[in-house]
Write an enzyme that holds these catalytic residues in place. Structure first.
Site, PDB file in Angstrom:
ATOM      1  N   ASP A  62       0.862  -1.184   0.000  1.00  0.00           N
ATOM      2  CA  ASP A  62       0.000   0.000   0.000  1.00  0.00           C
ATOM      3  C   ASP A  62       0.901   1.237   0.000  1.00  0.00           C
ATOM      4  O   ASP A  62       2.112   1.129   0.174  1.00  0.00           O
ATOM      5  CB  ASP A  62      -1.012  -0.002   1.143  1.00  0.00           C
ATOM      6  N   TYR A  64       3.050   4.723   0.680  1.00  0.00           N
ATOM      7  CA  TYR A  64       3.749   5.315   1.825  1.00  0.00           C
ATOM      8  C   TYR A  64       2.753   6.147   2.620  1.00  0.00           C
ATOM      9  O   TYR A  64       1.901   6.835   2.053  1.00  0.00           O
ATOM     10  CB  TYR A  64       4.891   6.200   1.352  1.00  0.00           C
ATOM     11  N   PHE A  75       6.543   2.044  -4.434  1.00  0.00           N
ATOM     12  CA  PHE A  75       7.953   2.261  -4.116  1.00  0.00           C
ATOM     13  C   PHE A  75       8.456   3.657  -4.499  1.00  0.00           C
ATOM     14  O   PHE A  75       9.495   4.089  -4.010  1.00  0.00           O
ATOM     15  CB  PHE A  75       8.866   1.189  -4.740  1.00  0.00           C
ATOM     16  N   HIS A 184      10.981  -9.372   0.396  1.00  0.00           N
ATOM     17  CA  HIS A 184      10.715  -7.941   0.251  1.00  0.00           C
ATOM     18  C   HIS A 184      12.009  -7.146   0.452  1.00  0.00           C
ATOM     19  O   HIS A 184      12.877  -7.550   1.243  1.00  0.00           O
ATOM     20  CB  HIS A 184       9.667  -7.509   1.291  1.00  0.00           C
TER      21      HIS A 184
END
Length: 226
Positions: A62, A64, A75, A184
């Site tokens: 989701d 920032y 990202f 991740h």
């Protein structure tokens, strides 16, 4: 809002019952304030990467959740915003794999314009509350988007990092597309399989093998003039 070849598909989804309920929830959340990205940028991933031009899909969880960071593409952060730790690790992996220098910004628009679809599986968030909008319908919408990309005949590379992204692998037709999975890039997990994954080089090799232009993964420093 989105005026490219995503338009017809989006208009169809917007009329579905699940999305009508989702839109009502999101509208109310924005009315209260403290929701990111800015309302006009929620669909930036769709706006900036045409469906027919997608080469690579990167899935985030989701947006920032601090003010000024998110702008609708996973990202990526707005120009001038400090590079978040996960993106720092992505840049470090690019440096190790391809020799890319570490840029002074985390604005990934150049990737999007080359066909890298930067999709968060939940597309809105509340200030300082990650996953606040999970379970409200975004997952249905983004799962359908992933399936829609998988339906293409032209091969696509899917980069699935972390448990959330890897859970979407079942939506993808591996007989046509390349699916690469790893940990991740978060500092909590990057040393457990993200660093050294080789995904960027492997993605470009796959694209070249299928007659497509590889992605230029180098994000340039601000002020760069070609």
């Amino acid at each position: 809002m989105v005026h490219n070849d995503w338009y017809d598909w989006l208009q169809k989804e917007f009329k579905e019952d699940y999305f009508v309920r989702l839109a009502a929830f999101v509208h109310e959340a924005y009315e209260k304030g403290g929701v990111y990205p800015p309302k006009q940028q929620v669909f930036a991933a769709f706006e900036n990467t045409d469906y027919a031009k997608i080469k690579v899909v990167i899935l985030g969880q989701d947006p920032y959740h601090q003010k000024g960071q998110a702008h609708g593409m996973c990202f990526s952060v707005n120009p001038g915003v400090k590079i978040p730790p996960s993106l720092e690790n992505i840049f470090q992996e690019l440096h190790s794999e391809l020799g890319c220098y570490i840029p002074d910004n985390g604005y990934l628009m150049p990737w999007a314009k080359q066909g890298v679809f930067l999709l968060n599986t939940v597309m809105t968030v509340e200030d300082s509350h990650p996953l606040a909008h999970a379970g409200r319908g975004w997952e249905t919408f983004t799962d359908r988007a992933i399936r829609h990309i998988s339906d293409r005949e032209t091969p696509v590379v899917f980069l699935l990092w972390g448990r959330n992204a890897r859970s979407k692998a079942a939506l993808i037709d591996r007989s046509k597309h390349l699916v690469l999975e790893a940990a991740h890039p978060s500092p909590l997990s990057a040393y457990h399989g993200f660093f050294g994954c080789g995904h960027f080089a492997r993605a470009n090799a796959f694209l070249a093998e299928h007659g497509m232009e590889p992605v230029d993964w180098q994000i340039r420093n601000r002020g760069y003039v070609q």
